[in-house]
Design a protein around this motif. Structure first.
Motif, PDB file in Angstrom:
ATOM      1  N   GLU A 121       0.835  -1.210   0.000  1.00 33.47           N
ATOM      2  CA  GLU A 121       0.000   0.000   0.000  1.00 33.47           C
ATOM      3  C   GLU A 121       0.865   1.253   0.000  1.00 33.47           C
ATOM      4  OE1 GLU A 121      -3.320   2.252  -0.388  1.00 33.47           O
ATOM      5  OE2 GLU A 121      -3.055   0.109  -0.680  1.00 33.47           O
ATOM      6  N   VAL A 133       0.737   4.066  -2.885  1.00 32.93           N
ATOM      7  CA  VAL A 133       0.466   5.485  -2.595  1.00 32.93           C
ATOM      8  C   VAL A 133       1.587   6.358  -3.146  1.00 32.93           C
ATOM      9  CG1 VAL A 133       0.293   7.158  -0.705  1.00 32.93           C
ATOM     10  CG2 VAL A 133      -1.011   5.047  -0.621  1.00 32.93           C
ATOM     11  N   ARG A 134       2.810   5.938  -2.951  1.00 33.15           N
ATOM     12  CA  ARG A 134       3.946   6.712  -3.479  1.00 33.15           C
ATOM     13  C   ARG A 134       3.945   6.762  -4.990  1.00 33.15           C
ATOM     14  NH1 ARG A 134       8.770   5.276   0.584  1.00 33.15           N
ATOM     15  NH2 ARG A 134       8.138   6.764   2.161  1.00 33.15           N
ATOM     16  N   ARG A 178       1.600   9.462  -6.618  1.00 34.18           N
ATOM     17  CA  ARG A 178       1.953  10.891  -6.506  1.00 34.18           C
ATOM     18  C   ARG A 178       2.474  11.431  -7.802  1.00 34.18           C
ATOM     19  NH1 ARG A 178       5.019  11.342  -0.760  1.00 34.18           N
ATOM     20  NH2 ARG A 178       3.376  10.455   0.445  1.00 34.18           N
TER      21      ARG A 178
END
Length: 171
Positions: A163, A167-168, A171
């Motif tokens: 996760e 998420v990274r 970006r």
């Protein structure tokens, strides 16, 4: 003219095969059950053997959940935790099928499912979970656990890592 059929392989992450992930879960279950059988044959209840200065093998039973949570609850917890493990496995199968192309995510889920079902087997067969891995350092002593618990923990860590990575990447 020939019609083109939609892809069924799961290359888009949906509708993929469960086989590799179920294979991982089965390996976890087998390793867990075989080690528990071996320990139960070698040791009597409560008996232990020091392996290193921080690790022992010891045969203990856990009627509750992690860290013996609810172990003295009167018996209903056996069925509650069994049902929870079965429901978790069913939900995990759904997620594995849906996200089969996400290898790290599915590996984590397969480890969790194998561990959960390994402990479900114990609850159904014996009424308790067999624990035998006993770690301690200085005055700190962790509750005994087993390979199923280890697989669940590693799977949970991999889920968090996956996760964070996702998420990274967003970006």
């Amino acid at each position: 003219m020939a019609k083109t059929l939609p892809k069924q392989s799961g290359s888009n992450g949906a509708g993929g095969t469960l086989v590799p992930w179920l294979g991982i879960a089965v390996i976890v279950i087998l390793a867990d059950q075989l080690t528990k059988i071996a320990i139960a044959k070698i040791f009597s209840y409560g008996e232990g053997r020091a392996i290193t200065s921080f690790f022992n093998l010891v045969l203990v039973y856990n009627k509750g959940a992690a860290f013996s949570f609810l172990s003295a609850a009167g018996g209903w917890q056996r069925w509650a935790f069994t049902a929870l493990g079965v429901v978790a496995a069913l939900v995990i199968c759904y997620l594995l099928k849906r996200h089969a192309a996400q290898k790290l995510f599915c590996t984590a889920l397969a480890l969790i499912m194998g561990g959960a079902l390994g402990n479900v087997i114990d609850r159904l067969m014996y009424g308790h979970v067999i624990d035998f891995l006993d770690f301690h350092v200085g005055g700190w002593h962790w509750p005994a656990f087993n390979l199923a618990d280890s697989a669940i923990t590693v799977g949970a860590v991999l889920l968090v890592f996956d996760e964070l990575r996702r998420v990274r990447g967003a970006r």
